[in-house]
Scaffold this motif. Structure first.
Motif, PDB file in Angstrom:
ATOM      1  N   ILE A 152       1.031  -0.968   0.092  1.00 21.48           N
ATOM      2  CA  ILE A 152       0.124   0.263   0.023  1.00 21.48           C
ATOM      3  C   ILE A 152       1.026   1.195  -0.119  1.00 21.48           C
ATOM      4  CG2 ILE A 152      -2.072  -1.214   1.013  1.00 21.48           C
ATOM      5  CD1 ILE A 152      -1.143   0.163   3.904  1.00 21.48           C
ATOM      6  N   GLY A 153       0.252   2.375  -0.531  1.00 22.51           N
ATOM      7  CA  GLY A 153       1.020   3.629  -0.674  1.00 22.51           C
ATOM      8  C   GLY A 153       0.520   4.606   0.302  1.00 22.51           C
ATOM      9  N   THR A 154       0.904   5.771   0.200  1.00 28.96           N
ATOM     10  CA  THR A 154       0.738   7.034   1.138  1.00 28.96           C
ATOM     11  C   THR A 154       1.054   8.269   0.188  1.00 28.96           C
ATOM     12  OG1 THR A 154       0.583   8.197   3.172  1.00 28.96           O
ATOM     13  CG2 THR A 154       2.629   7.057   2.454  1.00 28.96           C
ATOM     14  N   SER A 155       0.133   9.134   0.524  1.00 33.20           N
ATOM     15  CA  SER A 155       0.553  10.765   0.076  1.00 33.20           C
ATOM     16  C   SER A 155       0.765  11.552   1.000  1.00 33.20           C
ATOM     17  CB  SER A 155      -0.837  10.995  -0.704  1.00 33.20           C
ATOM     18  OG  SER A 155      -2.016  11.108  -0.113  1.00 33.20           O
ATOM     19  N   LYS A 156       0.934  11.045   2.204  1.00 33.78           N
ATOM     20  CA  LYS A 156       0.882  11.887   3.418  1.00 33.78           C
ATOM     21  C   LYS A 156       2.591  12.018   3.370  1.00 33.78           C
ATOM     22  CE  LYS A 156      -3.161  11.897   4.739  1.00 33.78           C
ATOM     23  NZ  LYS A 156      -3.434  11.099   6.254  1.00 33.78           N
ATOM     24  N   THR A 157       2.883  13.462   3.952  1.00 31.83           N
ATOM     25  CA  THR A 157       4.303  13.789   4.146  1.00 31.83           C
ATOM     26  C   THR A 157       4.735  13.536   5.344  1.00 31.83           C
ATOM     27  OG1 THR A 157       3.672  15.858   5.149  1.00 31.83           O
ATOM     28  CG2 THR A 157       3.770  15.998   2.758  1.00 31.83           C
ATOM     29  N   LEU A 158       6.123  13.688   5.835  1.00 32.69           N
ATOM     30  CA  LEU A 158       6.592  13.456   7.229  1.00 32.69           C
ATOM     31  C   LEU A 158       5.488  13.998   8.175  1.00 32.69           C
ATOM     32  CD1 LEU A 158       8.927  12.288   9.126  1.00 32.69           C
ATOM     33  CD2 LEU A 158      10.090  14.449   8.601  1.00 32.69           C
ATOM     34  N   GLU A 159       5.530  15.350   8.180  1.00 32.12           N
ATOM     35  CA  GLU A 159       4.618  15.902   9.002  1.00 32.12           C
ATOM     36  C   GLU A 159       3.062  15.437   9.040  1.00 32.12           C
ATOM     37  OE1 GLU A 159       7.883  18.730   7.143  1.00 32.12           O
ATOM     38  OE2 GLU A 159       6.061  17.480   6.610  1.00 32.12           O
ATOM     39  N   PHE A 208       1.419   5.014   9.731  1.00 40.92           N
ATOM     40  CA  PHE A 208       2.619   4.481   9.726  1.00 40.92           C
ATOM     41  C   PHE A 208       2.822   3.052   9.949  1.00 40.92           C
ATOM     42  CE2 PHE A 208       6.940   3.233  11.477  1.00 40.92           C
ATOM     43  CZ  PHE A 208       7.756   4.047  10.889  1.00 40.92           C
ATOM     44  N   ASP A 209       2.059   2.617  11.013  1.00 45.57           N
ATOM     45  CA  ASP A 209       1.808   1.282  11.526  1.00 45.57           C
ATOM     46  C   ASP A 209       1.303   0.268  10.330  1.00 45.57           C
ATOM     47  OD1 ASP A 209       3.082   1.623  13.974  1.00 45.57           O
ATOM     48  OD2 ASP A 209       1.385   1.589  14.905  1.00 45.57           O
ATOM     49  N   ALA A 210       0.183   1.042   9.530  1.00 46.87           N
ATOM     50  CA  ALA A 210      -0.553   0.331   8.667  1.00 46.87           C
ATOM     51  C   ALA A 210       0.413  -0.141   7.388  1.00 46.87           C
ATOM     52  CB  ALA A 210      -1.557   1.083   8.402  1.00 46.87           C
ATOM     53  N   ILE A 211       1.080   0.887   6.918  1.00 44.36           N
ATOM     54  CA  ILE A 211       2.049   0.743   5.818  1.00 44.36           C
ATOM     55  C   ILE A 211       3.097  -0.096   6.048  1.00 44.36           C
ATOM     56  CG2 ILE A 211       3.491   2.620   5.939  1.00 44.36           C
ATOM     57  CD1 ILE A 211       3.146   3.320   3.163  1.00 44.36           C
ATOM     58  N   ALA A 263      15.210  10.180  -4.231  1.00 44.02           N
ATOM     59  CA  ALA A 263      14.756  11.251  -2.969  1.00 44.02           C
ATOM     60  C   ALA A 263      13.302  11.693  -3.314  1.00 44.02           C
ATOM     61  CB  ALA A 263      15.905  11.994  -2.425  1.00 44.02           C
ATOM     62  N   TYR A 264      12.344  11.061  -2.767  1.00 46.79           N
ATOM     63  CA  TYR A 264      10.846  11.717  -2.627  1.00 46.79           C
ATOM     64  C   TYR A 264      10.586  11.726  -1.292  1.00 46.79           C
ATOM     65  CZ  TYR A 264      10.053  10.897  -7.619  1.00 46.79           C
ATOM     66  OH  TYR A 264       9.922  10.762  -9.153  1.00 46.79           O
ATOM     67  N   PRO A 265      10.888  12.721  -0.576  1.00 43.66           N
ATOM     68  CA  PRO A 265      10.855  13.142   0.696  1.00 43.66           C
ATOM     69  C   PRO A 265       8.990  13.226   1.213  1.00 43.66           C
ATOM     70  CG  PRO A 265      11.820  14.957   0.033  1.00 43.66           C
ATOM     71  CD  PRO A 265      11.805  13.838  -1.195  1.00 43.66           C
ATOM     72  N   HIS A 266       8.228  13.489   0.258  1.00 45.36           N
ATOM     73  CA  HIS A 266       6.817  13.733   0.332  1.00 45.36           C
ATOM     74  C   HIS A 266       6.135  12.612   0.798  1.00 45.36           C
ATOM     75  CE1 HIS A 266       7.658  13.179  -3.854  1.00 45.36           C
ATOM     76  NE2 HIS A 266       6.018  12.998  -3.821  1.00 45.36           N
ATOM     77  N   ILE A 267       6.796  11.346   0.483  1.00 38.22           N
ATOM     78  CA  ILE A 267       5.992  10.019   0.841  1.00 38.22           C
ATOM     79  C   ILE A 267       7.150   9.300   1.688  1.00 38.22           C
ATOM     80  CG2 ILE A 267       4.650  10.007  -1.035  1.00 38.22           C
ATOM     81  CD1 ILE A 267       6.443   8.188  -2.705  1.00 38.22           C
ATOM     82  N   MET A 268       7.524   9.916   2.962  1.00 39.77           N
ATOM     83  CA  MET A 268       8.486   9.233   3.472  1.00 39.77           C
ATOM     84  C   MET A 268       8.189   7.826   4.184  1.00 39.77           C
ATOM     85  SD  MET A 268      11.539  10.168   4.755  1.00 39.77           S
ATOM     86  CE  MET A 268      11.640  12.084   5.001  1.00 39.77           C
ATOM     87  N   ALA A 269       7.037   7.554   4.657  1.00 41.44           N
ATOM     88  CA  ALA A 269       6.744   6.365   5.431  1.00 41.44           C
ATOM     89  C   ALA A 269       6.912   5.376   4.300  1.00 41.44           C
ATOM     90  CB  ALA A 269       5.587   6.415   5.930  1.00 41.44           C
ATOM     91  N   TYR A 270       6.177   5.429   3.090  1.00 41.60           N
ATOM     92  CA  TYR A 270       6.455   4.516   1.996  1.00 41.60           C
ATOM     93  C   TYR A 270       7.713   4.286   1.685  1.00 41.60           C
ATOM     94  CZ  TYR A 270       5.948   2.760  -2.663  1.00 41.60           C
ATOM     95  OH  TYR A 270       6.136   1.551  -3.920  1.00 41.60           O
TER      96      TYR A 270
END
Length: 254
Positions: A100-107, A114-117, A153-160
């Motif tokens: 699974i992915g995410t569009s969430k930033t670090l903030e 975080f746990d789900a991904i 580097a794609y820091p806007h999807i850090m958790a992924y």
């Protein structure tokens, strides 16, 4: 003779996108393909139907991989089904594609997100390998679908990104662990691929141009581009390649 004739492959997340492309290609090469799905039963059955319509062998198994219990359900159902249909419960190829992915930033990322991904992208492959070690034949193949974000580097999807970095490390360690059994373990790192996950932004003039300009080859990746690499690594042609992170980004950001 087809390169994967007589082989049995499990492809997680095989109902759509890259996973679907991999399932179709492995079946075309002669493998019996177990198409795993999470919630998209109809889509998985359509993949199975397409494979059978072209003379291939496939079956669909559903399981949610967000918990270890779901992984256990997948393995147990697979064992029972294979034993009933083929008289054996062994596999030759494991493709860890589901994610699974995410569009969430670090903030923006919450602890729950975080746990789900990490549960789907890291924990599930780890425990799926653990639970299939005795099912995987000596000389078999494990192929993990990682991502070009481990190089770019794609820091806007850090958790992924972190989950795919973990998959690369897992690949390296597993290759060393399973090498004595003749099992190769590699990761394939796609870039931007034209799938329904990317359709919303990719199927715009701006998105098309942006994605094509990233690649040294000047085009957007297709699921078949990734599937062909996986098929090669799954075959005897890839027997001397292990512990590698195969960049499949079309030369993005060189």
């Amino acid at each position: 003779m087809k390169r994967l004739e007589g082989k049995i492959a499990l492809v997680t997340g095989g109902s759509r996108g890259i996973g679907k492309g991999i399932a179709l290609q492995l079946a075309q090469e002669g493998a019996l393909v177990i198409v795993h799905y999470g919630n998209r039963r109809v889509a998985a059955e359509e993949v199975v139907h397409a494979i059978r319509a072209h003379g291939g062998q496939a079956l669909a198994i559903g399981a949610n991989l967000d918990t270890v219990a779901g992984v256990t359900d997948l393995v147990q159902t697979m064992k029972e089904t294979l034993l009933r249909l083929t008289g054996q419960n062994r596999i030759d190829i494991l493709v860890n594609n589901a994610g699974i992915g995410t569009s969430k930033t670090l903030e923006e990322t919450t602890e729950e997100e975080f746990d789900a991904i990490f549960a789907v992208n890291v924990k599930a492959p780890f425990f799926l390998v653990q639970q299939t070690l005795q099912l995987l034949r000596d000389g078999g193949r494990v192929i993990n679908i990682s991502s070009g974000v481990t190089r770019i580097a794609y820091p806007h999807i850090m958790a992924y990104n972190l989950t795919k970095g973990a998959i690369n490390t897992f690949t390296l360690q597993l290759a060393k662990l399973l090498g004595p059994r003749g099992i190769t373990v590699n990761a394939v790192l796609p870039g931007i691929v034209d799938t329904d996950v990317n359709a919303e932004w990719l199927h715009t003039p701006e998105g098309q141009q942006h994605a094509a300009e990233m690649s040294a080859l000047g085009r957007i990746g297709e699921p078949s581009d990734i599937a062909d690499i996986v098929a090669f690594l799954s075959s005897s042609d890839g027997r001397w390649i292990t512990g590698q992170m195969v960049d499949a980004t079309g030369g993005s950001h060189l």
